[in-house]
Design an enzyme around this catalytic site. Sequence first.
Site, PDB file in Angstrom:
ATOM      1  N   HIS A 180       0.798  -1.163  -0.054  1.00  0.00           N
ATOM      2  CA  HIS A 180       0.283  -0.068   0.116  1.00  0.00           C
ATOM      3  C   HIS A 180       0.957   1.522  -0.028  1.00  0.00           C
ATOM      4  O   HIS A 180       0.402   2.360   0.311  1.00  0.00           O
ATOM      5  CB  HIS A 180      -0.847   0.070   1.247  1.00  0.00           C
ATOM      6  CG  HIS A 180      -1.713  -1.402   1.572  1.00  0.00           C
ATOM      7  ND1 HIS A 180      -2.770  -1.570   0.986  1.00  0.00           N
ATOM      8  CD2 HIS A 180      -1.239  -2.530   2.054  1.00  0.00           C
ATOM      9  CE1 HIS A 180      -3.240  -2.743   1.327  1.00  0.00           C
ATOM     10  NE2 HIS A 180      -2.180  -3.325   2.038  1.00  0.00           N
TER      11      HIS A 180
ATOM     12  N   SER B 237      14.808  20.762 -16.558  1.00  0.00           N
ATOM     13  CA  SER B 237      13.692  21.811 -16.776  1.00  0.00           C
ATOM     14  C   SER B 237      14.100  22.989 -17.560  1.00  0.00           C
ATOM     15  O   SER B 237      15.079  23.386 -17.260  1.00  0.00           O
ATOM     16  CB  SER B 237      12.982  21.959 -15.362  1.00  0.00           C
ATOM     17  OG  SER B 237      12.361  23.035 -15.608  1.00  0.00           O
TER      18      SER B 237
ATOM     19  N   LYS C 289      15.991  21.370 -11.337  1.00  0.00           N
ATOM     20  CA  LYS C 289      15.179  19.895 -11.649  1.00  0.00           C
ATOM     21  C   LYS C 289      16.106  18.942 -12.298  1.00  0.00           C
ATOM     22  O   LYS C 289      17.121  19.121 -13.275  1.00  0.00           O
ATOM     23  CB  LYS C 289      14.198  20.242 -12.495  1.00  0.00           C
ATOM     24  CG  LYS C 289      12.824  20.906 -11.718  1.00  0.00           C
ATOM     25  CD  LYS C 289      12.431  19.961 -10.588  1.00  0.00           C
ATOM     26  CE  LYS C 289      11.776  18.859 -11.041  1.00  0.00           C
ATOM     27  NZ  LYS C 289      10.468  19.167 -11.477  1.00  0.00           N
TER      28      LYS C 289
ATOM     29  N   GLU D  62       9.767   8.039 -16.929  1.00  0.00           N
ATOM     30  CA  GLU D  62       8.357   8.464 -17.103  1.00  0.00           C
ATOM     31  C   GLU D  62       7.834   7.862 -18.427  1.00  0.00           C
ATOM     32  O   GLU D  62       6.971   7.500 -18.659  1.00  0.00           O
ATOM     33  CB  GLU D  62       8.351   9.808 -16.865  1.00  0.00           C
ATOM     34  CG  GLU D  62       8.453  10.216 -15.464  1.00  0.00           C
ATOM     35  CD  GLU D  62       8.696  11.852 -15.462  1.00  0.00           C
ATOM     36  OE1 GLU D  62       7.658  12.521 -15.285  1.00  0.00           O
ATOM     37  OE2 GLU D  62       9.869  12.263 -15.564  1.00  0.00           O
TER      38      GLU D  62
END
Length: 455
Positions: free
Chosen positions: A160, A282, A288, A295
């Site tokens: 979980h 970024s 970043k 992804e």
Amino acid sequence: MKNSAQRTWGGRFTTGPTAAVQQFTESVSFDWRLYRQDIAGSIAHAQGLAKAGLITKAEAAKITRGLNAIQREIDTGKFHWDSALEDVHMNIETALVKKIGAAGKKLHTARSRNDQVATDLSLWVCDTAVDLIEQLGQLQLALVNLAEANQNVIIPGYTHLQRAQPVAFAHHCLAYVEMFERDLLRFAMTCGNAGRNSPLGSGAIAGSTLRLDRAAIAKQLGFSGVTQNSMDAVSNRDFVLDFLYAAAVTGTHLSRLAEDLILWSSAEFGFITISDAYTTGSSLMPQKKNPDICELTRGKTGRLYGNLVAVLTMLKGLPLTYNRDMQEDKEPLFDSADTLLATLRVVADMLRHIKVNRSRCETAAGDPLLLATDLVDFLVKNGTPFREAHHIIGALVAESEKTGIALPKLAGKKYGRAAEKVFDVHRALAARKTVGAPSPENIRAQITRWKKLLR
Ligand code: ARG
């Protein structure tokens, strides 16, 4: 617009298709990728024709030489693909006739594009499954190496997404090795099924009045046997579905791995650092460093699912036997193969460049609550029934939360030094010796097993 007489099927037509129709119906812009399988199939077929006395041995030899020359032209980018000739099959046949003349016109005897494309595609599926198996093995090896290099690092295991019990970082890596092994077996099965029975000789739908030794032709192509029903043979695309399903499941596994890596590389977890080369920045925020490979891996899974559903849907309403709809099987198939091969390669490379941050892992794994279950086991070993022990320790956890006194300390106060020792995480892991559990010996044995298997 090409004169209809120039087309292989032009005999009964007064005019060729319009430019728009030609563009709408052509498939050579993508099915050219079947050329190796198509040529292998044609060479075997020509030899079958010669054996049956339908062409001479000299003609078969001429056809074989011509096809080999065409293959070399395609290999080296010298071949001109003509979309007016629709597909890979007609492009190659037309080029052959141009190259060797009359003998070339005999190649399509006792054959249809319907059994031809089913044969080509079966062979392609099998060849590509073999490539994917190789890449899956490379990915497994990268995971095993990552596990081995970090054998003693402990992290929390999650259910979980809540901390559950401590596990070895290596155990987590090896879980994925198991998944990819099942994927590999699924592709092996896909190839096994695709390579079982050759459809060649099924003709357009009902075989042929001209008799060929189908088994011998099939054997030459590497099939184990021949299909037993010509109607099933030309309308069957199960092997495409098998491939797409295997790719979709592999995508699920890759996506879950990607998700774990994304979480682990976040500041909140900090368990790993992905090498700069496998991240991007970024355009706005200078600090970043984004896990884009992960992804995209997660994102591309959608395509793999979509391709499976596209072909399932395309097939579901088709009356027997071949329908042109089936030409729509190829782009999803090729896309899944390309997507998966590229993803497997880049993920394996990325894994080879991951740094594990031991101290962050150990801080997280040092949370004593992770060993609350071990304290239950401690009471069980001393005679308390499990359900009761679970309840007692649950209450102790609540007390720890309320008072701010750490669980080991409370346990020590209540049950003595031995209970406090339960919270030694290394001891706790060493005690997990059941088959499949993450004791250091088990993990070492698993790493050895995989390295042997993957060699
Ligand atoms: N390009 C076609 C396909 O991929 C080949 C088979 C065409 N057969 C036919 N009768 N039109 O399905």
